[in-house]
Write an enzyme that holds these catalytic residues in place. Structure first.
Site, mmCIF file in Angstrom:
data_model
loop_
_atom_site.group_PDB
_atom_site.id
_atom_site.type_symbol
_atom_site.label_atom_id
_atom_site.label_comp_id
_atom_site.label_asym_id
_atom_site.label_seq_id
_atom_site.Cartn_x
_atom_site.Cartn_y
_atom_site.Cartn_z
ATOM 1 C CD GLN A 244 22.087 98.985 42.937
ATOM 2 O OE1 GLN A 244 22.519 98.079 42.246
ATOM 3 N NE2 GLN A 244 21.051 98.839 43.717
ATOM 4 C CG PHE A 245 17.494 104.089 40.836
ATOM 5 C CD1 PHE A 245 16.658 104.668 41.786
ATOM 6 C CD2 PHE A 245 17.148 102.861 40.294
ATOM 7 C CE1 PHE A 245 15.502 104.025 42.185
ATOM 8 C CE2 PHE A 245 16.000 102.218 40.689
ATOM 9 C CZ PHE A 245 15.170 102.790 41.643
ATOM 10 C CB THR A 246 18.762 101.901 45.206
ATOM 11 O OG1 THR A 246 19.765 100.929 44.933
ATOM 12 C CG2 THR A 246 17.471 101.531 44.495
#
Length: 150
Positions: free
Chosen positions: A78-80
Site C-alpha cells: 500500500q504505497f499510498t
C-alpha cells in the site's frame, strides 16, 4: 515502514476478478515502504505484529496475540500510506519507495513474518490493482510506523 493492522473475522484480495488470497480470523496488514527502510524495520515490525495482543481472552480482555489464536495474516502492499497532503489537494507519493527498492523489502517482510508466525502469510500482488474485502472485528485498527518507535 508504515502499517495499518486491522483485526478481521475474514478478509480477501481479488485481482482481475479472481480471488488471490483469503483468510479467516487474523490480521489484514496494509504495508507502506519508503526508500529509507531496511531489514531492521522489517525485524522490528514483524516482532510487533506477532506480539500484538488485541484478540480477546476467555474473559473478553484483549490479551491474546495472533499467534495465540492461530490467526491468519494477509499482507497487502500500500504505497499510498506514505502520501503527503501538506500542499494542495493532490497527494504526493515521493516518500514511497520505487519498485526496485520496495519489492525486495516487501518479499523479505512477508517471508520474515511467515517464519516468525510459523505458518503461511497470504498476500496480494505488489503493484497490482487489487480489491480488498474485510470484515473488521471490533473494529480494531492500529497504525504502526517503524520510524516512530516511542
Amino acid at each position: 515502514m508504515r502499517i495499518i493492522i486491522q483485526r478481521v473475522s475474514e478478509a480477501s484480495v481479488t485481482i482481475d476478478d479472481q480471488v488471490k488470497s483469503s483468510i479467516e480470523q487474523g490480521f489484514l496488514i496494509l504495508l507502506g515502504i519508503t526508500h529509507e527502510d531496511t531489514q531492521e524495520d522489517i525485524d522490528w515490525l514483524t516482532n510487533k505484529i506477532i506480539g500484538l495482543r488485541v484478540f480477546s481472552d476467555a474473559n473478553g480482555a484483549m490479551n491474546l496475540s495472533v499467534k495465540d489464536v492461530d490467526g491468519d495474516l494477509l499482507v497487502i502492499s500500500q504505497f499510498t500510506l506514505h502520501a503527503s497532503t501538506k500542499k494542495g489537494n493532490r497527494p504526493s507519493f515521493l516518500e514511497a519507495a520505487r519498485p526496485e527498492v520496495a519489492v525486495p523489502l516487501y518479499e523479505d517482510f512477508v517471508s520474515t513474518l511467515s517464519r516468525k508466525h510459523t505458518k503461511e502469510v497470504y498476500t496480494g500482488k505488489f503493484g497490482a490493482d487489487m480489491k480488498v474485502r474485510l470484515l473488521n472485528d471490533g473494529p480494531v485498527t492500529i497504525t504502526i510506523d517503524s520510524k516512530n518507535r516511542q
